[in-house]
Design a protein around this motif. Structure first.
Motif, short mmCIF file in Angstrom:
data_model
loop_
_atom_site.label_atom_id
_atom_site.label_comp_id
_atom_site.label_asym_id
_atom_site.label_seq_id
_atom_site.Cartn_x
_atom_site.Cartn_y
_atom_site.Cartn_z
N ASN A 1 29.54 7.51 97.05
CA ASN A 1 30.63 7.70 96.12
C ASN A 1 31.68 8.62 96.75
O ASN A 1 31.78 8.87 97.78
N GLY A 2 32.73 8.75 95.76
CA GLY A 2 33.99 9.52 96.34
C GLY A 2 33.71 10.84 96.58
O GLY A 2 34.49 11.41 97.39
N ASP A 3 32.72 11.37 96.23
CA ASP A 3 32.18 12.81 96.86
C ASP A 3 31.37 12.97 97.89
O ASP A 3 30.85 13.66 98.28
N GLY A 4 31.04 11.70 98.38
CA GLY A 4 30.17 11.75 99.70
C GLY A 4 28.60 11.58 99.37
O GLY A 4 27.79 11.54 100.25
N ASP A 5 28.29 11.41 98.08
CA ASP A 5 26.96 11.36 97.59
C ASP A 5 26.52 10.12 97.97
O ASP A 5 26.96 8.88 97.79
N ILE A 6 25.21 10.00 98.48
CA ILE A 6 24.67 8.69 98.79
C ILE A 6 23.79 8.22 97.57
O ILE A 6 22.96 8.95 96.84
N ILE B 1 25.94 -5.58 89.75
CA ILE B 1 25.94 -5.01 88.35
C ILE B 1 26.16 -3.66 87.91
O ILE B 1 26.61 -2.99 87.18
N ASN B 2 25.95 -2.72 89.39
CA ASN B 2 26.38 -1.40 89.06
C ASN B 2 26.73 -0.97 90.51
O ASN B 2 25.76 -1.30 91.49
N SER B 3 27.90 -0.47 90.77
CA SER B 3 28.27 -0.16 92.13
C SER B 3 27.86 1.29 92.61
O SER B 3 27.85 1.63 93.75
N PHE B 4 27.15 2.01 91.88
CA PHE B 4 26.57 3.37 92.29
C PHE B 4 25.66 3.94 91.29
O PHE B 4 26.14 4.25 90.22
#
Length: 552
Positions: free
Chosen positions: A192-197, A217-220
């Motif tokens: 994500n934008g914070d670099g979390d996997i 259905i869900n991007s993250f």
């Protein structure tokens, strides 16, 4: 890698004993084949055209040498000396005697293997990228999450009798090597934008008589909520999936008929109730499972590239194997290598007991006791020092497993077809053999380059023909075998379903038709770097169709 805990060992022992009693009752005639059918399917046992077939689970395609040796023993002792590796990263034995199946299952349990959930309307064996934990381009090793999903889904009381079988695949790298968009649920590692996997979640993909590309259905979804999100999806499917018509029972049909937004709303409603509950995955549990998959004790080796140009002069056959069967490793001085189970004129995916034992020995000596089964019906040694490549190659040559054709036109995916399967409407193995013989010349294969041919013997698409760059589907028409040809399929992140070009061909006509398509590609490609699927997308089907059928 995968290991039993006390729960695994207990339920496998109990199931094996239970099934032994069921087999004894069947052999005595106390229960009919119809009554026996649901019992055997719960234990991976099918009744095929000529005999029973036993399918063994290989969670996320990972094996130890000891386990491969046990598979070799089963092949030699209880079958006809070979096993068949499948597109689900499993292995099948085509000729076990019914009375021997409980013995086989007991022997497999001794090396932490079983056949549970390899058949039936349940969550099947979880699959992943064959280079997981080794590939240089990996975002995360997906196998720890695959193991967590295995534990969550094994004998799940709510999901043991779903409307239809349910398949989950994970991919840990940007390049999709696990065909996640053609699964009921596909999971793609992302940040994500914070670099979390976390995970992109794709839903509603599949092949068969109604091939569909999954929808996002869900991007993250972060690790701690993944099980809750997966359970939300499967609950919605279990509640609303069609049970009146098995041909419309897969989740892909539910997503298609209800629409993604409707299904997403239902999933999110379930997820809202479950988030923060008992299915929340603590970081310490993820860490505990991840420790099972810690990297091996690699030696500090120089990052010396393989000198293929030099080998081209000294040993062109070895150079060909190096050129096509290696995958770049994350650790300097190491590589992952594909062991092709596609010899020219052979049966794709088959390996003899002697070959399995040889691969087990090589894995133990040169790959930290680890090997993989791929969804393209090959094997992989994931962690081989570059300095050991020649020794591994020589070992493979000795058992006729040194074919240097990974990813080439003779590296064909093929289902067992009508030679074995009771559902098949046409043979597929002889078609694969004839095509590989047509393109046997190494220099011709090299010139053609990356080209995936996939063959199914019926509409159920176990050979993944829909996603072959060239797909071949065998059907029955007026008592004769007929083969439809499709173009443009792709199982990667650029997922697409192939289109039927036109009228089918008889068995003798298929190799020539494939040759016409290949020659059209070679004549029309922009340069040697433009592979078949790229040329097809640029040119469209018209030149291929014209070459195959003419202007009429």
């Amino acid at each position: 890698m995968y290991r039993y805990d006390e729960f695994d060992a207990a339920f496998v022992r109990a199931r094996t004993g239970q099934f032994a009693n069921q087999v004894e009752r069947r052999l005595k005639g106390e229960i009919s084949e119809e009554q026996f059918r649901p019992l055997r399917l719960m234990n991976g046992l099918y009744l095929q055209l000529h005999a029973y077939m036993l399918r063994i689970a290989v969670p996320y395609g990972t094996l130890r040498s000891q386990q491969m040796r046990k598979l070799a023993h089963v092949a030699r002792t209880h079958d006809r000396g070979y096993g068949h590796f499948t597109t689900r990263q499993n292995i099948q034995f085509n000729w076990p005697r019914l009375k021997d199946v409980p013995v086989i299952l007991s022997e497999l349990a001794s090396v932490e293997m079983h056949a549970i959930q390899t058949s039936g309307n349940c969550i099947r064996n979880v699959t992943t990228d064959q280079f997981a934990g080794a590939a240089h381009d990996e975002i995360i090793d997906p196998r720890p999450v695959g193991e967590i999903i295995r534990q969550w889904s094994s004998l799940h009381p709510e999901f043991s009798y779903l409307p239809r079988k349910f398949k989950i695949a994970l991919n840990g790298a940007p390049h999709d090597r696990a065909a996640i968009r053609f699964h009921d649920i596909g999971l793609q590692a992302t940040t994500n934008g914070d670099g979390d996997i976390g995970w992109e979640v794709w839903v509603g993909g599949g092949l068969g008589r109604t091939p569909m590309v999954a929808k996002l259905i869900n991007s993250f979804v972060p690790h701690e909520h993944l099980l809750a999100y997966l359970e939300s999806i499967v609950r919605v499917y279990n509640r609303y999936g069609r049970r009146d018509n098995k041909f419309k029972a897969r989740i892909k049909i539910l997503v298609h008929e209800e629409g993604l937004e409707t299904i997403k709303g239902q999933v999110e409603a379930e997820f809202a109730e479950m988030r923060g509950g008992q299915l929340t995955l603590p970081q310490e549990e993820l860490d505990r499972i991840s420790a099972y998959f810690a990297p091996p004790a690699f030696s500090a080796l120089p990052d010396t590239p393989v000198d293929i140009a030099r080998e081209d002069i000294l040993d062109p056959v070895y150079a060909r194997w190096l050129r096509h069967n290696l995958n770049r490793h994350v650790q300097p001085g190491y590589t992952s290598l594909t062991i092709s189970l596609k010899p020219v004129g052979g049966s794709p995916g088959d390996a003899t007991a002697e070959q399995m034992e040889a691969v087990a020995d090589l894995a133990e000596r040169y790959s930290f006791d680890e090997l993989r089964v791929t969804h393209e019906q090959n094997l992989v040694l994931p962690h081989v020092a570059i300095r050991d490549l020649r020794a591994v190659y020589d070992g493979l040559v000795a058992v006729k497993l040194a074919e240097g054709n990974a990813g080439l036109i003779t590296d064909i995916i093929c289902c067992p077809g009508m030679d074995f399967c009771s559902l098949a409407t046409a043979r597929s193995i002889p078609i694969a053999q004839a095509i590989s013989q047509k393109f046997a010349a190494p220099e011709r294969q090299k010139d053609i380059g990356d080209l995936k041919i996939k063959i199914s013997g019926c509409i159920n698409a176990c050979g993944h023909h829909h996603v072959g760059h060239i797909g071949v589907l065998g059907v029955e028409k007026k008592g004769e075998e007929l083969y439809q040809i499709t173009l443009g399929g792709d199982a990667t992140e650029n997922a697409s379903v192939g289109k039927i070009l036109g009228p089918g061909f008889d068995a003798d006509g298929v190799p020539g038709a494939i040759e016409t398509l290949v020659e059209t590609y070679l004549a029309r490609r922009e340069n040697a770097q433009e592979n078949f699927i790229a040329a097809y997308r640029r040119l469209g089907e018209a030149p291929f169709k014209e070459a195959l059928y003419g202007n009429g």
